[in-house]
Enzyme design. Structure first.
Site, PDB file in Angstrom:
ATOM      1  N   ASP A  34      19.375  74.035  66.964  1.00  0.00           N
ATOM      2  CA  ASP A  34      18.734  73.142  67.935  1.00  0.00           C
ATOM      3  C   ASP A  34      19.787  72.533  68.862  1.00  0.00           C
ATOM      4  O   ASP A  34      19.551  72.369  70.071  1.00  0.00           O
ATOM      5  CB  ASP A  34      17.981  72.023  67.208  1.00  0.00           C
ATOM      6  CG  ASP A  34      16.716  72.525  66.540  1.00  0.00           C
ATOM      7  OD1 ASP A  34      16.356  73.701  66.757  1.00  0.00           O
ATOM      8  OD2 ASP A  34      16.099  71.743  65.799  1.00  0.00           O
ATOM      9  N   PHE A  35      20.931  72.195  68.295  1.00  0.00           N
ATOM     10  CA  PHE A  35      22.010  71.579  69.087  1.00  0.00           C
ATOM     11  C   PHE A  35      22.470  72.534  70.194  1.00  0.00           C
ATOM     12  O   PHE A  35      22.595  72.148  71.356  1.00  0.00           O
ATOM     13  CB  PHE A  35      23.185  71.219  68.171  1.00  0.00           C
ATOM     14  CG  PHE A  35      24.382  70.656  68.903  1.00  0.00           C
ATOM     15  CD1 PHE A  35      24.418  69.319  69.271  1.00  0.00           C
ATOM     16  CD2 PHE A  35      25.463  71.473  69.222  1.00  0.00           C
ATOM     17  CE1 PHE A  35      25.516  68.802  69.952  1.00  0.00           C
ATOM     18  CE2 PHE A  35      26.551  70.963  69.903  1.00  0.00           C
ATOM     19  CZ  PHE A  35      26.591  69.632  70.265  1.00  0.00           C
ATOM     20  N   LYS A 116      -9.663  80.782  62.127  1.00  0.00           N
ATOM     21  CA  LYS A 116     -10.085  79.462  62.637  1.00  0.00           C
ATOM     22  C   LYS A 116      -8.963  78.466  62.337  1.00  0.00           C
ATOM     23  O   LYS A 116      -8.763  78.073  61.188  1.00  0.00           O
ATOM     24  CB  LYS A 116     -11.381  79.015  61.969  1.00  0.00           C
ATOM     25  CG  LYS A 116     -11.970  77.738  62.541  1.00  0.00           C
ATOM     26  CD  LYS A 116     -13.313  77.440  61.888  1.00  0.00           C
ATOM     27  CE  LYS A 116     -13.952  76.194  62.493  1.00  0.00           C
ATOM     28  NZ  LYS A 116     -13.150  74.987  62.278  1.00  0.00           N
ATOM     29  N   ARG A 137     -10.650  68.833  74.484  1.00  0.00           N
ATOM     30  CA  ARG A 137     -12.065  69.163  74.275  1.00  0.00           C
ATOM     31  C   ARG A 137     -12.974  67.967  74.549  1.00  0.00           C
ATOM     32  O   ARG A 137     -14.035  68.107  75.136  1.00  0.00           O
ATOM     33  CB  ARG A 137     -12.284  69.659  72.844  1.00  0.00           C
ATOM     34  CG  ARG A 137     -13.720  70.091  72.593  1.00  0.00           C
ATOM     35  CD  ARG A 137     -13.963  70.495  71.145  1.00  0.00           C
ATOM     36  NE  ARG A 137     -15.314  71.006  70.977  1.00  0.00           N
ATOM     37  CZ  ARG A 137     -16.389  70.237  70.846  1.00  0.00           C
ATOM     38  NH1 ARG A 137     -16.261  68.930  70.850  1.00  0.00           N
ATOM     39  NH2 ARG A 137     -17.594  70.771  70.732  1.00  0.00           N
TER      40      ARG A 137
END
Length: 819
Positions: A34-35, A116, A137
């Site tokens: 991430d760094f 789903k 929604r």
């Protein structure tokens, strides 16, 4: 760096960042940390700032966020976001298939099956290939516009490029927070002492509606798309639509399948029954849809749902476990929640050891007895619950569970209001969890804004008697030296329903052995989480033998622990051990077990118990007891705390008023009251008539204000806060006017502005003599219409006859250059 070099580097960085985004979101793997990823992004942002001519609209830098949205507009969906009917059995699914066949009068049709997903439904609208609006929604007809937040999700296309892209189309999908990101966020929150997020679905929903898009960007949300809508799409089946959005770069879960018959649908459902737990997000079923669009049109809709689609819900898994004990948790409002501690059982891909019992009614309904065999279920794959007792397996002589009648935190007699299911602790003044709730409210960024005191640190200060109300926070400045080394207790302690202190198994095993690293013990326990405590301890002895470090001593120590646990007879809490048993093994030469047990009833940490026992221990025993202790307050933490407390004294009166926690006085009400009455003293002596005069104040709020100031403890706390220098009156800020060009005008801005952030436009209007108003009304002089202004707000303004002007026209009014 020359312009050509910058252009080449920007192109290179863009390709690298897009590559790593694809790996992370589409393939669920990474090649860099991430760094390192953040460093690439920082370099790209810097170069694009220096060479803005090379900034592309779909650059990865456009996803870092930074827009603040204080109120979300609402927008109508082009077509309703429908709910589906649910089915839970093969028989019901076969009946659905019969209805489809009957409606079409033949069986020449296909189904398209998709998982789903348990996320947040979203609608994305594209015009000329550009994302122009993202809407939740909502109620299916209209939802909240969250475009700026959705733009930060790195696998959502901002621009669609290619041939034959429709001028206008909509895609719908499910936003989710991957489990590994959810776990990472909770680990960070736990380390900071913040409250943990409940589950990935709620976390995703809350993230989508955050006001600061830069925070949304850091959450690394993901999205799976499942629907394409538009007038001139050029496809005849759902399968073709899915292939098309895949081609355009939308992220589609590769779990779908086209099925030629209901038999193939049932096979698909069975294939994913267990395999779904390997997916990066939670699922609770399968959605099947008739594939052909013309056939869908022929089948039509009922009043609420389509006749051509249905959701098959997997039944919640159930397994048998055994009740070990019940722990009673006290919430921040004083509500009591019983939690069942269970023998480990494997459910929905995880090991379950606890289940909520909700309230006394639920315990009575189940007819729970001590040590009962119970059936446990994970409803929706999220929250475990006990569904029934296996009475045939009840232990001889087992006694019914008796609900507690006193608060396990403060000892106050519990109350239960008529018609309510929950028991409550009425001790709002000094019950630790309730004090915690009040203190956290006072510290909130919208109140006193002291962010260096997380939940764990506050709880520690409450548990150990340093704070019981907000005024005590300011006394900490004179007690900084006492805080050094103070033990923080949230992670590793539990209390039984009798009030006995328990400590985490990890810490106990670490202290009772020598030569074994804490990380190695933690890893061992993670690998053996599915086994009951007794077996874990026996397996740990084997682990010690393999580690070959002080084998005889360590194996013997664990054997003494096993024997002591069997003899002492304390209730079982999986992953925790009773502190009296653990401490007795270390200090049994100085004090008996009964005395340690009595001390652990009153105290919440090993540190406090040892102070109470006041034993002449030193050397190796002292070192082992240190291994039991939790993290402690260090100099850096204390320094940050003191700095935050000191700077909070500059917060304006309206923030202080909100922080006091007067019932029914929210942030907006606090602002209104502060501006109207100018000081707390004026508010305190205000009559009913004077309060009712204030816009938004009604009888309920009047009663709350009178009740608050009638409490002598509240008045004493306010006097102490005043003595520490907090602001209890409005300090009139003489703002220097730039002009009087907007004098007498009431102005509102709506939508995204190019030259101002939300707070900046307010300051700009006021600096030029105008009054900024936050809602549409006939009193407005005009509305500045920005990009993506909410259609409902625009329609309301037009009906009221309120003038709409562009940002460019507004700036020209004030003689500002818009170039």
């Amino acid at each position: 760096m020359t312009a050509e070099q910058a252009q080449a580097r920007i192109k290179e960085l863009t390709q690298q960042i897009n590559h790593h985004n694809h790996l992370y979101y589409q393939e669920d793997r990474t090649e860099i940390s991430d760094f390192d990823f953040d460093k690439l992004l920082e370099e790209l942002v810097r170069l694009e700032s220096e060479f803005p001519e090379y900034l592309e609209a779909d650059s990865p830098s456009q996803r870092v966020g930074g827009t603040i949205t204080k109120e979300f507009e609402t927008a109508l969906h082009g077509s309703r976001m429908l709910s589906l009917g649910n089915t839970y059995s093969d028989e019901e699914l076969l009946a659905f298939d019969e209805r489809v066949a009957k409606g079409l009068e033949h069986r020449n049709y296909e189904y398209f099956c998709e998982m789903k997903f348990d996320g947040v439904a979203i609608s994305l609208v594209y015009e000329n290939g550009k994302l122009i609006r993202a809407v939740t929604r909502g109620d299916g007809t209209k939802g909240d516009v969250v475009t700026e937040n959705i733009r930060t999700i790195r696998n959502i296309p901002l621009h669609i490029k290619g041939d034959n892209i429709p001028d206008f189309f909509e895609v719908r999908g499910e936003i989710f927070l991957p489990r590994k990101e959810f776990d990472k966020i909770n680990a960070e929150r736990e380390a900071a002492g913040d409250a943990l997020l409940a589950n990935p679905r709620n976390a995703a929903s809350g993230t989508v509606k955050m006001q600061d898009s830069s925070i949304v960007a850091k959450r690394r949300l993901n999205c799976y798309f499942y629907q394409l809508l538009g007038d001139e799409i050029g496809v005849d089946t759902h399968e073709e639509a899915i292939k098309l959005i895949e081609k355009w770069g939308f992220n589609v879960s590769q779990t779908y399948s086209k099925c030629d018959s209901i038999k193939e649908v049932l096979a698909y459902i069975e294939a994913w029954r267990e395999k779904r737990f390997e997916l990066p997000l939670d699922t609770d079923g399968v959605v099947l849809k008739v594939n052909n669009y013309d056939q869908r049109e022929e089948l039509g809709f009922t009043a609420k749902i389509p006749r051509w689609a249905i959701a098959y819900k997997y039944k919640a898994e159930s397994a048998e476990s055994r009740l070990l004990s019940i722990t009673y948790q006290v919430g921040r409002t004083g509500a009591i929640t019983p939690v069942a501690n269970l023998s480990p059982v494997h459910l929905a891909g995880t090991t379950v050891k606890r289940a909520s019992l909700h309230n006394a009614n639920e315990i009575e309904r189940l007819g729970l007895h001590e040590g009962d065999a119970v059936l446990v279920e994970k409803g929706g794959e999220i929250i475990p619950k006990i569904t029934e007792v296996v009475e045939d397996s009840r232990l001889d002589g087992a006694k019914p569970i008796q609900y507690i009648d006193h608060c396990p935190e403060c000892g106050t007699a519990l109350e239960r209001k008529e018609g309510e299911a929950k028991h409550f602790c009425p001790n709002t003044k000094s019950c630790p969890p309730q004090v915690l709730g009040k203190i956290e409210h006072f510290l909130h960024k919208r109140a006193m804004d002291i962010d260096s005191l997380g939940t764990e640190r506050i709880r520690t200060l409450i548990d150990q008697g340093y704070i019981k109300d907000p005024a005590d926070l300011y006394d900490l400045e004179s007690k900084a030296d006492e805080l050094l080394g103070l033990e923080m207790s949230q992670d590793q302690y539990q209390k039984s329903d009798e009030g006995i202190l328990y400590i985490s198994l990890t810490k106990a095993l670490f202290a009772l052995t020598e030569g074994l690293a804490l990380s190695a013990i933690s890893k061992f326990l993670e690998q053996n989480t599915a086994f009951p405590l007794e077996e874990v301890l026996v397996r740990f002895q084997d682990f010690i033998r393999k580690a070959n470090k002080k084998t005889a001593q360590n194996v013997g120590s664990i054997q003494r622990l096993i024997d002591s646990l069997g003899q002492a007879g304390f209730p079982k809490i999986e992953e925790f051990l009773p502190v009296p048993v653990v401490l007795y093994q270390l200090i049994g030469n100085y004090v008996d077990l009964e005395k340690i047990a009595k001390a652990s009833l009153k105290e919440n940490t090993i540190h406090r118990i040892m102070l109470k026992l006041n034993l002449p221990i030193s050397g190796e025993i002292e070192d082992r007891i240190k291994k039991l202790k939790a993290n402690t307050f260090q100099e850096g933490v204390i320094s940050n705390m003191m700095s935050g407390i000191k700077s909070s004294k500059t917060q304006p009166f309206e923030k202080v008023l909100f922080g006091l926690g007067i019932r029914n006085v929210g942030e907006n009400t606090a602002q209104i009251l502060a501006r109207h009455f100018k000081s707390l003293e004026n508010l305190k002596v205000a009559t009913t008539e004077q309060l009712i005069e204030v816009n938004g104040v009604g009888d309920t709020l009047v009663t709350s204000i009178f009740d608050y100031f009638a409490d002598e403890e509240n008045l004493r706390m306010i006097e102490r806060l005043k003595s520490h220098g907090l602001n209890f009156e409005v300090i009139e800020d003489e703002k220097e006017l730039q002009s009087n060009a907007l004098d007498g005008m009431k102005i509102l801005a709506s939508g995204k502005l190019n030259n101002f952030k939300r707070d900046e436009i307010i300051d700009f209007v006021e600096a030029n003599g105008g009054q900024y108003v936050k809602s549409v009304s006939k009193a407005l002089s005009f509305i500045i219409e920005g990009e993506d202004m909410g259609p409902s707000k625009k329609e309301k303004a037009q009906k009221m006859g309120v003038k709409l002007i562009s940002e460019e026209e507004f700036l020209k009014m004030l003689g500002k250059n818009t170039a």
